[in-house]
Motif scaffolding. Sequence first.
Motif, PDB file in Angstrom:
ATOM      1  N   LEU A   1      38.169 125.342  61.506  1.00  0.00           N
ATOM      2  CA  LEU A   1      37.505 125.643  62.766  1.00  0.00           C
ATOM      3  C   LEU A   1      36.381 124.658  63.056  1.00  0.00           C
ATOM      4  O   LEU A   1      36.240 124.174  64.175  1.00  0.00           O
ATOM      5  CB  LEU A   1      36.938 127.070  62.657  1.00  0.00           C
ATOM      6  CG  LEU A   1      37.008 127.942  63.894  1.00  0.00           C
ATOM      7  CD1 LEU A   1      38.435 128.092  64.361  1.00  0.00           C
ATOM      8  CD2 LEU A   1      36.410 129.320  63.568  1.00  0.00           C
ATOM      9  N   LEU A   2      35.567 124.355  62.045  1.00  0.00           N
ATOM     10  CA  LEU A   2      34.445 123.434  62.235  1.00  0.00           C
ATOM     11  C   LEU A   2      34.805 122.014  61.817  1.00  0.00           C
ATOM     12  O   LEU A   2      33.959 121.114  61.879  1.00  0.00           O
ATOM     13  CB  LEU A   2      33.240 123.912  61.414  1.00  0.00           C
ATOM     14  CG  LEU A   2      32.672 125.281  61.772  1.00  0.00           C
ATOM     15  CD1 LEU A   2      31.541 125.655  60.826  1.00  0.00           C
ATOM     16  CD2 LEU A   2      32.167 125.308  63.205  1.00  0.00           C
ATOM     17  N   GLY A   3      36.068 121.818  61.391  1.00  0.00           N
ATOM     18  CA  GLY A   3      36.497 120.522  60.875  1.00  0.00           C
ATOM     19  C   GLY A   3      36.167 119.346  61.779  1.00  0.00           C
ATOM     20  O   GLY A   3      35.496 118.394  61.348  1.00  0.00           O
ATOM     21  N   PRO A   4      36.598 119.375  63.052  1.00  0.00           N
ATOM     22  CA  PRO A   4      36.335 118.230  63.930  1.00  0.00           C
ATOM     23  C   PRO A   4      34.847 117.919  64.082  1.00  0.00           C
ATOM     24  O   PRO A   4      34.445 116.756  64.022  1.00  0.00           O
ATOM     25  CB  PRO A   4      36.926 118.693  65.277  1.00  0.00           C
ATOM     26  CG  PRO A   4      37.921 119.731  64.912  1.00  0.00           C
ATOM     27  CD  PRO A   4      37.410 120.406  63.687  1.00  0.00           C
TER      28      PRO A   4
ATOM     29  N   ASP B   1      50.296 123.808  54.393  1.00  0.00           N
ATOM     30  CA  ASP B   1      50.837 124.875  55.222  1.00  0.00           C
ATOM     31  C   ASP B   1      49.762 125.951  55.339  1.00  0.00           C
ATOM     32  O   ASP B   1      49.797 126.962  54.649  1.00  0.00           O
ATOM     33  CB  ASP B   1      52.113 125.430  54.570  1.00  0.00           C
ATOM     34  CG  ASP B   1      52.685 126.605  55.348  1.00  0.00           C
ATOM     35  OD1 ASP B   1      52.178 126.885  56.455  1.00  0.00           O
ATOM     36  OD2 ASP B   1      53.618 127.240  54.844  1.00  0.00           O
ATOM     37  N   TYR B   2      48.765 125.702  56.216  1.00  0.00           N
ATOM     38  CA  TYR B   2      47.621 126.608  56.321  1.00  0.00           C
ATOM     39  C   TYR B   2      48.028 127.973  56.873  1.00  0.00           C
ATOM     40  O   TYR B   2      47.445 128.985  56.508  1.00  0.00           O
ATOM     41  CB  TYR B   2      46.506 125.979  57.173  1.00  0.00           C
ATOM     42  CG  TYR B   2      45.712 124.930  56.446  1.00  0.00           C
ATOM     43  CD1 TYR B   2      46.249 124.266  55.333  1.00  0.00           C
ATOM     44  CD2 TYR B   2      44.422 124.599  56.826  1.00  0.00           C
ATOM     45  CE1 TYR B   2      45.528 123.310  54.646  1.00  0.00           C
ATOM     46  CE2 TYR B   2      43.686 123.639  56.136  1.00  0.00           C
ATOM     47  CZ  TYR B   2      44.253 122.996  55.060  1.00  0.00           C
ATOM     48  OH  TYR B   2      43.534 122.048  54.380  1.00  0.00           O
TER      49      TYR B   2
ATOM     50  N   ILE C   1      40.743 135.972  59.623  1.00  0.00           N
ATOM     51  CA  ILE C   1      41.387 136.941  60.507  1.00  0.00           C
ATOM     52  C   ILE C   1      41.804 136.269  61.821  1.00  0.00           C
ATOM     53  O   ILE C   1      42.905 136.496  62.330  1.00  0.00           O
ATOM     54  CB  ILE C   1      40.446 138.143  60.759  1.00  0.00           C
ATOM     55  CG1 ILE C   1      40.234 138.903  59.439  1.00  0.00           C
ATOM     56  CG2 ILE C   1      41.011 139.074  61.820  1.00  0.00           C
ATOM     57  CD1 ILE C   1      39.109 139.901  59.454  1.00  0.00           C
ATOM     58  N   LEU C   2      40.939 135.398  62.352  1.00  0.00           N
ATOM     59  CA  LEU C   2      41.273 134.663  63.580  1.00  0.00           C
ATOM     60  C   LEU C   2      42.495 133.790  63.367  1.00  0.00           C
ATOM     61  O   LEU C   2      43.373 133.703  64.227  1.00  0.00           O
ATOM     62  CB  LEU C   2      40.084 133.786  64.010  1.00  0.00           C
ATOM     63  CG  LEU C   2      38.894 134.498  64.636  1.00  0.00           C
ATOM     64  CD1 LEU C   2      37.803 133.489  64.981  1.00  0.00           C
ATOM     65  CD2 LEU C   2      39.338 135.253  65.893  1.00  0.00           C
ATOM     66  N   LYS C   3      42.552 133.167  62.207  1.00  0.00           N
ATOM     67  CA  LYS C   3      43.695 132.310  61.877  1.00  0.00           C
ATOM     68  C   LYS C   3      44.973 133.148  61.879  1.00  0.00           C
ATOM     69  O   LYS C   3      46.008 132.718  62.401  1.00  0.00           O
ATOM     70  CB  LYS C   3      43.467 131.667  60.513  1.00  0.00           C
ATOM     71  CG  LYS C   3      44.552 130.713  60.073  1.00  0.00           C
ATOM     72  CD  LYS C   3      44.480 129.412  60.846  1.00  0.00           C
ATOM     73  CE  LYS C   3      45.609 128.485  60.469  1.00  0.00           C
ATOM     74  NZ  LYS C   3      45.623 127.286  61.299  1.00  0.00           N
ATOM     75  N   GLY C   4      44.866 134.354  61.319  1.00  0.00           N
ATOM     76  CA  GLY C   4      46.014 135.244  61.287  1.00  0.00           C
ATOM     77  C   GLY C   4      46.459 135.619  62.693  1.00  0.00           C
ATOM     78  O   GLY C   4      47.656 135.644  63.000  1.00  0.00           O
TER      79      GLY C   4
END
Lengths: 276, 286
Positions: free
Chosen positions: A128-131, B249-250, B44-47
């Motif tokens: 999420l904060l990667g970039p 494979d995140y 959770i957001l990723k899910g």
Amino acid sequence: MTTAPLGQLPGQTRRGERILIGLAVGLTLLFIAAPLVFIFVRAFAQGWQVYAANILHPATLHAIWLTTITAIIVVPLNVGFGIAAAWAVAKHRFPGRGILVTLIEIPFSISPIIAGICYLLLYGRQGLLGPWLQANDIQVVFALPGIVLVTMFVTAPFVAREVLPLMQAQGSEQEQAAVTLGANGWQIFTRVTLPNIKWALLYGAVLCTARAVGEFGGVSVVSGNIRGQTNTLPLHVELLFNDLNAVGAFAAASTLTLIAVVALVIKAILEGRRQS
Amino acid sequence: MTAAATHTGAPIRAKRVLPGFTLSLGTTLLYMTFIVLIPVITLILKGAEIGPERFWRIISSPRAVAAFQITLTAALIATAFNAIYGLLMAWVLVRYEFRGKRILDALMDVPFALPTAVAGLSLTALFSANGWFGPVLDAMGIQVVYTIWGIALAMAFTSVPFVVRTVQPVLEDMDPALEQAALTLGARPWAIFTRVVFPAILPAWLAGCTTAFARSLGEFGAIVFIAGNLPFRTEIAALLAYIRLEEFDYNGAAAIALVLLAFALVLLVVSNVLQAWASRHREASR
């Protein structure tokens, strides 16, 4: 009816008692003590010199250094957090107190591997904060900050859960007396509260250190296992094991075991002190 | 400020007399938010981003299902063993006096203090062909290393203190008058245990077993050494998530991690309910 002294069973159960004690001692020796002793047996299997050479190997020394640095950063932060959380929850009343206590305990229930994945998803290159991190040239994952953050997550509740129940049990009459006598917050904490909780605080710090030093799963995910760079001591044990260098792995493991044993001895001493 | 607080009368007097409330609560919330909440919410957001259909496909793939089955089976074996062994240890440590009792008690903390990787390394070597236990078990035709028994062994080792340390204080607190009464009424020791002692420690025992089970499901460090990590045979769920990460494979990793997280949170709730029941029980039996 014969009168048996309180808390004691009649003679016929003596045999049962001996069987149970024997079973408990036997199982514990095989199941708990043997793995502990075996580490030192294997570490010294080829003598002192090989042991010393294994410990003084640059990669092992680097792993020891990295683990030490991590603990030096994490433990004081968690001590601070533990005190703050205990002070807020035990000495004050506010809505959502119960929820906060449960939240503090959450890292205990979450597998370190999951914690590692969470941090990778947040700070990793695809995260999420990667970039943003990349644009500002900040490296969190596969570097020391990532290792420190995951270790903080895993060990967060250790100090709080030792200090909090004690502060709650002691109540806040003494502190309130100090307030009426005109003491300020810092004075109250250092002169009244701290002396009351110092052993629990030390005990929590010891447990936190032992856990921080031994963290494996979470650190494994975020460190990237870069040999000689982000390899903490527990990761180094696995690396040597996979290299089929068993004696080296056990030598590295013996240093961690020693820390665990020292922590247990300190715990025993502190418990004796708390009871007296 | 102090004067104002002491003059506001009884109901709110104890409320915010002590200073440092904003500072301590603020620090706590800030720390919790950045260290625990935001990372977990990210998962959770990723899910949610994966979407239900893809999510289901990932976690119902044969390899993932096999990994969940292996993890659950091994955790059940480990917990069944610890339920008995942990209860035995708590009982012996509370009820009997014998030489070396303090050392035995201290040994119960070893699995908590010893890093899991070290435990895994040592157990693997102990139970392999050139260790202390491997040859004996081999002669009996039992293979531990690189099998599900090895996984269960590593889980049992790392989670046994949960059972012992939950049951121990409840046993210590029990009123001996109850057992005395049963004894004077002519009950046999086994009957006293099953009818008087066991019902009293049941909630705490179940809570300890639940925590031990939850810990076993999430265990990683000790298992990767002893399991051999063969897909469909000895690959646990946490390891499969780890492998998915290494393959970049995140989504796969996040989906498996979320299932494990859901298990952990459900078991946390169960354990909390059992603990509450246990403390009500303790109050009542005092």
